[in-house]
Design a protein around this motif. Structure first.
Motif, PDB file in Angstrom:
ATOM      1  N   THR A 105      84.506  12.354 -82.608  1.00  0.00           N
ATOM      2  CA  THR A 105      83.933  11.936 -83.890  1.00  0.00           C
ATOM      3  C   THR A 105      84.293  12.930 -84.989  1.00  0.00           C
ATOM      4  OG1 THR A 105      82.093  10.809 -82.806  1.00  0.00           O
ATOM      5  CG2 THR A 105      81.783  11.399 -85.117  1.00  0.00           C
ATOM      6  N   ILE A 106      84.284  14.212 -84.670  1.00  0.00           N
ATOM      7  CA  ILE A 106      84.639  15.228 -85.661  1.00  0.00           C
ATOM      8  C   ILE A 106      86.062  15.015 -86.144  1.00  0.00           C
ATOM      9  CG2 ILE A 106      84.984  17.702 -86.081  1.00  0.00           C
ATOM     10  CD1 ILE A 106      82.732  18.212 -84.038  1.00  0.00           C
ATOM     11  N   TYR A 107      86.962  14.677 -85.222  1.00  0.00           N
ATOM     12  CA  TYR A 107      88.369  14.517 -85.585  1.00  0.00           C
ATOM     13  C   TYR A 107      88.643  13.265 -86.407  1.00  0.00           C
ATOM     14  CZ  TYR A 107      89.555  18.578 -82.810  1.00  0.00           C
ATOM     15  OH  TYR A 107      89.641  19.864 -82.338  1.00  0.00           O
ATOM     16  N   ILE A 108      87.661  12.406 -86.559  1.00  0.00           N
ATOM     17  CA  ILE A 108      87.804  11.272 -87.487  1.00  0.00           C
ATOM     18  C   ILE A 108      87.796  11.806 -88.917  1.00  0.00           C
ATOM     19  CG2 ILE A 108      86.614   9.224 -88.414  1.00  0.00           C
ATOM     20  CD1 ILE A 108      85.581   8.738 -85.550  1.00  0.00           C
ATOM     21  N   TYR A 109      87.043  12.891 -89.135  1.00  0.00           N
ATOM     22  CA  TYR A 109      86.842  13.423 -90.482  1.00  0.00           C
ATOM     23  C   TYR A 109      87.665  14.663 -90.799  1.00  0.00           C
ATOM     24  CZ  TYR A 109      82.879  10.302 -89.992  1.00  0.00           C
ATOM     25  OH  TYR A 109      82.113   9.196 -89.783  1.00  0.00           O
ATOM     26  N   PHE A 110      88.036  15.414 -89.767  1.00  0.00           N
ATOM     27  CA  PHE A 110      88.752  16.675 -89.965  1.00  0.00           C
ATOM     28  C   PHE A 110      89.910  16.773 -88.983  1.00  0.00           C
ATOM     29  CE2 PHE A 110      84.197  17.161 -90.732  1.00  0.00           C
ATOM     30  CZ  PHE A 110      84.209  17.494 -92.079  1.00  0.00           C
ATOM     31  N   LYS A 111      91.092  17.205 -89.483  1.00  0.00           N
ATOM     32  CA  LYS A 111      92.286  17.304 -88.635  1.00  0.00           C
ATOM     33  C   LYS A 111      92.131  18.371 -87.564  1.00  0.00           C
ATOM     34  CE  LYS A 111      94.978  16.737 -92.636  1.00  0.00           C
ATOM     35  NZ  LYS A 111      95.945  17.317 -93.508  1.00  0.00           N
ATOM     36  N   ASN A 112      91.560  19.515 -87.979  1.00  0.00           N
ATOM     37  CA  ASN A 112      91.400  20.650 -87.070  1.00  0.00           C
ATOM     38  C   ASN A 112      90.375  21.607 -87.686  1.00  0.00           C
ATOM     39  OD1 ASN A 112      92.825  22.154 -89.085  1.00  0.00           O
ATOM     40  ND2 ASN A 112      94.757  21.504 -88.156  1.00  0.00           N
ATOM     41  N   ARG A 113      90.195  22.731 -87.050  1.00  0.00           N
ATOM     42  CA  ARG A 113      89.199  23.701 -87.513  1.00  0.00           C
ATOM     43  C   ARG A 113      89.533  24.244 -88.901  1.00  0.00           C
ATOM     44  NH1 ARG A 113      87.421  29.211 -84.496  1.00  0.00           N
ATOM     45  NH2 ARG A 113      89.497  29.783 -85.130  1.00  0.00           N
ATOM     46  N   GLU A 114      90.807  24.500 -89.177  1.00  0.00           N
ATOM     47  CA  GLU A 114      91.217  25.020 -90.474  1.00  0.00           C
ATOM     48  C   GLU A 114      90.970  23.988 -91.573  1.00  0.00           C
ATOM     49  OE1 GLU A 114      92.949  25.474 -87.634  1.00  0.00           O
ATOM     50  OE2 GLU A 114      92.453  27.608 -87.526  1.00  0.00           O
ATOM     51  N   ASP A 115      91.244  22.723 -91.276  1.00  0.00           N
ATOM     52  CA  ASP A 115      90.981  21.647 -92.233  1.00  0.00           C
ATOM     53  C   ASP A 115      89.479  21.560 -92.511  1.00  0.00           C
ATOM     54  OD1 ASP A 115      91.507  19.296 -93.849  1.00  0.00           O
ATOM     55  OD2 ASP A 115      90.743  18.107 -92.177  1.00  0.00           O
ATOM     56  N   LEU A 116      88.684  21.689 -91.477  1.00  0.00           N
ATOM     57  CA  LEU A 116      87.229  21.685 -91.628  1.00  0.00           C
ATOM     58  C   LEU A 116      86.795  22.812 -92.561  1.00  0.00           C
ATOM     59  CD1 LEU A 116      84.292  20.920 -90.878  1.00  0.00           C
ATOM     60  CD2 LEU A 116      84.555  22.353 -88.840  1.00  0.00           C
ATOM     61  N   LEU A 117      87.279  24.028 -92.330  1.00  0.00           N
ATOM     62  CA  LEU A 117      86.894  25.165 -93.155  1.00  0.00           C
ATOM     63  C   LEU A 117      87.287  24.934 -94.608  1.00  0.00           C
ATOM     64  CD1 LEU A 117      85.755  28.010 -93.508  1.00  0.00           C
ATOM     65  CD2 LEU A 117      88.021  28.881 -92.963  1.00  0.00           C
ATOM     66  N   ASN A 118      88.503  24.461 -94.833  1.00  0.00           N
ATOM     67  CA  ASN A 118      88.961  24.233 -96.203  1.00  0.00           C
ATOM     68  C   ASN A 118      88.160  23.140 -96.897  1.00  0.00           C
ATOM     69  OD1 ASN A 118      91.341  25.953 -97.109  1.00  0.00           O
ATOM     70  ND2 ASN A 118      91.857  25.477 -94.995  1.00  0.00           N
ATOM     71  N   GLN A 119      87.801  22.098 -96.168  1.00  0.00           N
ATOM     72  CA  GLN A 119      86.966  21.050 -96.766  1.00  0.00           C
ATOM     73  C   GLN A 119      85.567  21.577 -97.070  1.00  0.00           C
ATOM     74  OE1 GLN A 119      86.977  16.971 -95.489  1.00  0.00           O
ATOM     75  NE2 GLN A 119      88.944  17.204 -94.436  1.00  0.00           N
ATOM     76  N   LEU A 120      85.050  22.409 -96.187  1.00  0.00           N
ATOM     77  CA  LEU A 120      83.736  23.006 -96.437  1.00  0.00           C
ATOM     78  C   LEU A 120      83.772  23.889 -97.682  1.00  0.00           C
ATOM     79  CD1 LEU A 120      82.644  24.078 -92.835  1.00  0.00           C
ATOM     80  CD2 LEU A 120      81.840  22.119 -94.148  1.00  0.00           C
ATOM     81  N   TYR A 121      84.805  24.701 -97.781  1.00  0.00           N
ATOM     82  CA  TYR A 121      84.930  25.587 -98.934  1.00  0.00           C
ATOM     83  C   TYR A 121      85.100  24.776-100.221  1.00  0.00           C
ATOM     84  CZ  TYR A 121      86.225  29.434-101.947  1.00  0.00           C
ATOM     85  OH  TYR A 121      86.247  30.339-102.975  1.00  0.00           O
ATOM     86  N   ALA A 122      85.902  23.714-100.165  1.00  0.00           N
ATOM     87  CA  ALA A 122      86.096  22.863-101.346  1.00  0.00           C
ATOM     88  C   ALA A 122      84.782  22.216-101.766  1.00  0.00           C
ATOM     89  CB  ALA A 122      87.155  21.795-101.055  1.00  0.00           C
ATOM     90  N   THR A 123      83.993  21.769-100.795  1.00  0.00           N
ATOM     91  CA  THR A 123      82.704  21.154-101.090  1.00  0.00           C
ATOM     92  C   THR A 123      81.750  22.176-101.709  1.00  0.00           C
ATOM     93  OG1 THR A 123      82.931  19.545 -99.296  1.00  0.00           O
ATOM     94  CG2 THR A 123      80.694  19.986-100.066  1.00  0.00           C
ATOM     95  N   ALA A 124      81.656  23.353-101.102  1.00  0.00           N
ATOM     96  CA  ALA A 124      80.761  24.396-101.612  1.00  0.00           C
ATOM     97  C   ALA A 124      81.182  24.831-103.009  1.00  0.00           C
ATOM     98  CB  ALA A 124      80.746  25.584-100.652  1.00  0.00           C
ATOM     99  N   THR A 125      82.476  24.965-103.238  1.00  0.00           N
ATOM    100  CA  THR A 125      82.976  25.383-104.549  1.00  0.00           C
ATOM    101  C   THR A 125      82.702  24.322-105.603  1.00  0.00           C
ATOM    102  OG1 THR A 125      84.689  26.736-103.527  1.00  0.00           O
ATOM    103  CG2 THR A 125      85.035  26.119-105.819  1.00  0.00           C
ATOM    104  N   ALA A 126      82.951  23.058-105.266  1.00  0.00           N
ATOM    105  CA  ALA A 126      82.706  21.974-106.214  1.00  0.00           C
ATOM    106  C   ALA A 126      81.226  21.916-106.597  1.00  0.00           C
ATOM    107  CB  ALA A 126      83.159  20.639-105.629  1.00  0.00           C
ATOM    108  N   THR A 127      80.358  22.125-105.629  1.00  0.00           N
ATOM    109  CA  THR A 127      78.915  22.128-105.901  1.00  0.00           C
ATOM    110  C   THR A 127      78.557  23.297-106.804  1.00  0.00           C
ATOM    111  OG1 THR A 127      78.489  21.097-103.764  1.00  0.00           O
ATOM    112  CG2 THR A 127      76.614  22.126-104.856  1.00  0.00           C
ATOM    113  N   PHE A 128      79.100  24.470-106.504  1.00  0.00           N
ATOM    114  CA  PHE A 128      78.853  25.657-107.329  1.00  0.00           C
ATOM    115  C   PHE A 128      79.280  25.411-108.772  1.00  0.00           C
ATOM    116  CE2 PHE A 128      80.720  29.440-109.313  1.00  0.00           C
ATOM    117  CZ  PHE A 128      79.606  30.265-109.393  1.00  0.00           C
TER     118      PHE A 128
END
Length: 197
Positions: free
Chosen positions: A43-66
């Protein structure tokens, strides 16, 4: 092909941020995340390619919110004292409303694992803040300082107090709760340090 569910993606991101803040990036694996989120690894891989993609998406989300939260009501062309107070107020609201995002972004802001994207909200935010500061220097409202010195004076005290607040502990270990009155008091001292004298 399974349809993406934005609520599920949000739940995965939140759980991943929580794990990373508590255990660091090395403590996160897709298997551990799946178990913590009570979903399958696939299920995780439906949304994220790999761990690095997950981290970058998390950072992008946190930055956009900030950026969204700190730019509320902020005008880079306003006088310096008004604008800096708006930044302090907005940042305080952001940190108290999104403590997990804040801790995550602070932990990974300078990580080599993060790929900063051109055109991200972070670049527009930095440009607005540079314009705001340069306007204040040009108008003679504040002294010109190296950026690191300026940041240490303009925001260092703020982030120290906020850290005490979110940790609920002062330097001595006593419980600490930041009030708006206390924040204003420190802000006035910061303004004295930055003005021409």
């Amino acid at each position: 092909m399974r349809i993406k569910d934005e609520n599920k993606a949000l739940a995965i991101r939140e759980k991943a941020m929580e794990m990373i803040v508590q255990e660091g990036f090395d403590g996160l694996s897709m298997h551990k995340l799946a178990k913590a989120a009570n979903i399958s690894v696939s299920t995780i891989y439906i949304y994220f390619k790999n761990r690095e993609d997950l981290l970058n998406q998390l950072y992008a989300t946190a930055t956009a919110t900030f950026v969204e939260e700190t730019m509320k009501g902020f005008d880079p062309d306003v006088d310096f004292e008004t604008g800096l107070w708006q930044q302090w107020y907005n940042r305080y609201q952001y940190i108290t409303q999104y403590p997990l995002h804040y801790r995550f972004a602070e932990q990974f802001r300078n990580s080599p694992l993060i790929e900063k994207q051109d055109g991200s909200p972070e670049f527009a935010f930095k440009a607005a803040m540079q314009r705001f500061t340069q306007n204040a220097i040009d108008r003679g409202e504040i002294i010109s300082l190296p950026i690191e010195v300026f940041w240490a004076i303009a925001y260092g005290a703020f982030y120290t107090l906020v850290k005490f607040h979110i940790d609920n502990a002062s330097m001595s270990g006593r419980p600490f709760s930041l009030t708006m009155e206390m924040l204003r008091q420190v802000f006035q001292q910061v303004m004295k340090s930055l003005r021409h004298t």
